[in-house]
Design a protein around this motif. Sequence first.
Motif, PDB file in Angstrom:
ATOM      1  N   LEU A  21      83.201  50.895  58.187  1.00  0.00           N
ATOM      2  CA  LEU A  21      83.093  50.811  59.076  1.00  0.00           C
ATOM      3  C   LEU A  21      83.324  52.183  60.170  1.00  0.00           C
ATOM      4  CD1 LEU A  21      86.065  48.349  60.870  1.00  0.00           C
ATOM      5  CD2 LEU A  21      83.449  47.377  60.634  1.00  0.00           C
ATOM      6  N   LEU A  22      84.007  53.008  59.404  1.00  0.00           N
ATOM      7  CA  LEU A  22      83.714  54.591  60.482  1.00  0.00           C
ATOM      8  C   LEU A  22      82.409  54.970  59.494  1.00  0.00           C
ATOM      9  CD1 LEU A  22      83.994  57.321  61.796  1.00  0.00           C
ATOM     10  CD2 LEU A  22      86.084  57.086  59.527  1.00  0.00           C
ATOM     11  N   CYS A  23      82.179  54.632  58.132  1.00  0.00           N
ATOM     12  CA  CYS A  23      81.502  55.416  57.421  1.00  0.00           C
ATOM     13  C   CYS A  23      79.274  54.542  58.198  1.00  0.00           C
ATOM     14  CB  CYS A  23      81.003  54.817  55.814  1.00  0.00           C
ATOM     15  SG  CYS A  23      81.861  56.152  54.881  1.00  0.00           S
ATOM     16  N   GLY A  24      79.992  53.323  58.511  1.00  0.00           N
ATOM     17  CA  GLY A  24      78.506  52.978  58.952  1.00  0.00           C
ATOM     18  C   GLY A  24      78.170  53.650  60.395  1.00  0.00           C
ATOM     19  N   HIS A  25      79.522  53.572  61.433  1.00  0.00           N
ATOM     20  CA  HIS A  25      79.038  54.367  62.739  1.00  0.00           C
ATOM     21  C   HIS A  25      79.120  56.485  61.890  1.00  0.00           C
ATOM     22  CE1 HIS A  25      80.688  55.548  67.043  1.00  0.00           C
ATOM     23  NE2 HIS A  25      80.789  56.876  66.367  1.00  0.00           N
ATOM     24  N   LEU A  26      79.282  57.211  60.883  1.00  0.00           N
ATOM     25  CA  LEU A  26      78.415  57.886  60.489  1.00  0.00           C
ATOM     26  C   LEU A  26      77.017  58.037  59.978  1.00  0.00           C
ATOM     27  CD1 LEU A  26      81.693  59.079  58.940  1.00  0.00           C
ATOM     28  CD2 LEU A  26      80.859  60.001  61.108  1.00  0.00           C
ATOM     29  N   ILE A  27      76.363  56.669  59.928  1.00  0.00           N
ATOM     30  CA  ILE A  27      74.803  56.778  59.698  1.00  0.00           C
ATOM     31  C   ILE A  27      74.306  57.439  60.774  1.00  0.00           C
ATOM     32  CG2 ILE A  27      72.954  55.469  59.786  1.00  0.00           C
ATOM     33  CD1 ILE A  27      74.780  52.799  58.525  1.00  0.00           C
ATOM     34  N   ASP A  28      74.557  57.345  61.753  1.00  0.00           N
ATOM     35  CA  ASP A  28      73.672  58.111  62.909  1.00  0.00           C
ATOM     36  C   ASP A  28      74.212  59.649  62.926  1.00  0.00           C
ATOM     37  OD1 ASP A  28      72.090  55.984  64.431  1.00  0.00           O
ATOM     38  OD2 ASP A  28      73.965  56.493  66.107  1.00  0.00           O
ATOM     39  N   ARG A  29      74.923  60.252  62.291  1.00  0.00           N
ATOM     40  CA  ARG A  29      75.512  61.370  62.130  1.00  0.00           C
ATOM     41  C   ARG A  29      74.619  62.067  61.243  1.00  0.00           C
ATOM     42  NH1 ARG A  29      77.206  59.540  66.250  1.00  0.00           N
ATOM     43  NH2 ARG A  29      78.622  60.089  66.501  1.00  0.00           N
ATOM     44  N   SER A  30      74.233  61.275  60.279  1.00  0.00           N
ATOM     45  CA  SER A  30      73.391  61.295  58.870  1.00  0.00           C
ATOM     46  C   SER A  30      71.720  61.725  59.595  1.00  0.00           C
ATOM     47  CB  SER A  30      73.291  60.592  57.742  1.00  0.00           C
ATOM     48  OG  SER A  30      72.432  60.463  56.737  1.00  0.00           O
ATOM     49  N   GLY A  31      71.184  60.382  60.694  1.00  0.00           N
ATOM     50  CA  GLY A  31      70.044  60.718  60.982  1.00  0.00           C
ATOM     51  C   GLY A  31      69.249  60.815  61.961  1.00  0.00           C
ATOM     52  N   MET A  32      70.066  61.558  62.884  1.00  0.00           N
ATOM     53  CA  MET A  32      69.926  61.318  64.026  1.00  0.00           C
ATOM     54  C   MET A  32      69.577  63.431  64.597  1.00  0.00           C
ATOM     55  SD  MET A  32      69.570  59.546  66.281  1.00  0.00           S
ATOM     56  CE  MET A  32      69.828  57.377  66.364  1.00  0.00           C
ATOM     57  N   ALA A  33      70.303  63.992  63.153  1.00  0.00           N
ATOM     58  CA  ALA A  33      70.129  65.280  63.509  1.00  0.00           C
ATOM     59  C   ALA A  33      68.686  65.903  62.443  1.00  0.00           C
ATOM     60  CB  ALA A  33      70.501  66.214  62.132  1.00  0.00           C
ATOM     61  N   HIS A  34      67.833  64.526  62.535  1.00  0.00           N
ATOM     62  CA  HIS A  34      66.424  64.559  61.771  1.00  0.00           C
ATOM     63  C   HIS A  34      65.525  64.089  62.859  1.00  0.00           C
ATOM     64  CE1 HIS A  34      68.581  66.106  58.190  1.00  0.00           C
ATOM     65  NE2 HIS A  34      69.310  64.835  57.985  1.00  0.00           N
ATOM     66  N   VAL A  35      66.070  63.248  63.380  1.00  0.00           N
ATOM     67  CA  VAL A  35      65.411  62.798  64.175  1.00  0.00           C
ATOM     68  C   VAL A  35      64.864  63.388  65.568  1.00  0.00           C
ATOM     69  CG1 VAL A  35      64.650  60.511  65.908  1.00  0.00           C
ATOM     70  CG2 VAL A  35      65.650  60.460  64.058  1.00  0.00           C
TER      71      VAL A  35
END
Length: 414
Positions: A21-35
């Motif tokens: 559940l936590l790692c799913g939430h962190l998907i955005d921390r991975s992607g949004m910086a590049h967006v």
Amino acid sequence: MVSRYAALSRAELAVLVPELLLCGHLIDRSGMAHVLGALGREGMTGVAIDEWRLASPVYTRRMRRALGITGDGVDAIFKGFQLDIGAPPQFMDFRFSVQDHDHGEFHLARCGALADVEPMGEEYVVAMCHDIEDPTFDATALATNPHARVRPVHRPPRVPADREPVCAWTVTIDATFEPPAPADDALLVAGTRAACVELGDIDPEDAGLHDYSGPLLSDLRFEDFSRSALIRIADEVSLQHHLLTLGFRIAVDARTDAATAVDIAHKQFTGIAGLTSERLRKALRLGDDTAALVQVLRVHPVFNPAAYLDIQVSIDADGPVRIRIARDCGAIADGAWAALLDPDHLDPLNALVRGVNPCFYTRVRAADHDAVTFEIALAAMPFQEVPEVAITRFSTGAAFAFTDRGVPLPLTVL
């Protein structure tokens, strides 16, 4: 198809599920910086709204069916929140109260997402806590009851700066509320293989809770669920990862050219793959050898559930670990993470295996129309952490530790 999580014990699964559940939430921390780098703050906000709006109703309905959550009141809406990668337990510390079927409240005693965003400034806080939350909270609630509305009592920017709880919200169900018309793009995620994949049934004879049909609980203590239920929950949460990422891909594709979109997708995949491996290895108390690598590969959400992604992980007595990904499976058809792995794009898989041991590296063993096979070897010296993983590590969730909060209490109507 037998779940790959079926190889784990009940105790291991109870540890694994909150990690997923936590790692799913962190998907955005991975992607949004590049967006953010490609589209700016407003573009990033739009991507975040679309990805969650498209994905969360789909996986909320799936989890409701899986765990027998049949009601349509605010208590059922809150149950959905507790099993959502948008609200991982403790990191996003939702506290609920229920007045009656149609009225409830929740507040966040702690918000890990706010801790990540507040240092970036008030504009980013408003984007997350206003622009993104307004449509996405509603989208999730509407999956349970089309007449539901989620509205703020107070929310950040915090005044005073240390205000607690950090935010508070009401949930109201009113038959006079006109349900919104389905969005034109709703089927872009709802029509994917991920949305429709069938997973194994929960065994009602298995020891422990086999559903969540009982009262809303203040916390979910996953060790109270049966092993069979935990296997299904783990598979469903892994699907949430894929569904959110498919929503992310759709939102990015709509705002960029094809080359930029694929580049952002690779970077998002690389960052979350590496950090998730690291957390799973530590949570399951594994070493850093090939046996640990095999275990992490088999439970990593990138390669689950088995009914969605056809992979084989093998190891010879004295040889490298091999991963064979069949091209004829739902994940490849959807264009999910696994579809991004090919002989020319090994960064995500390299990051994933180096979450177990920084000396691992991957290479292609074979590739044809039917499958691609990678093998993983051990270098003499560790590789430097790639920027995509370092960016994801910016989140306070990277080092977050779950604690035992004791026996949860049923939340009865006040």
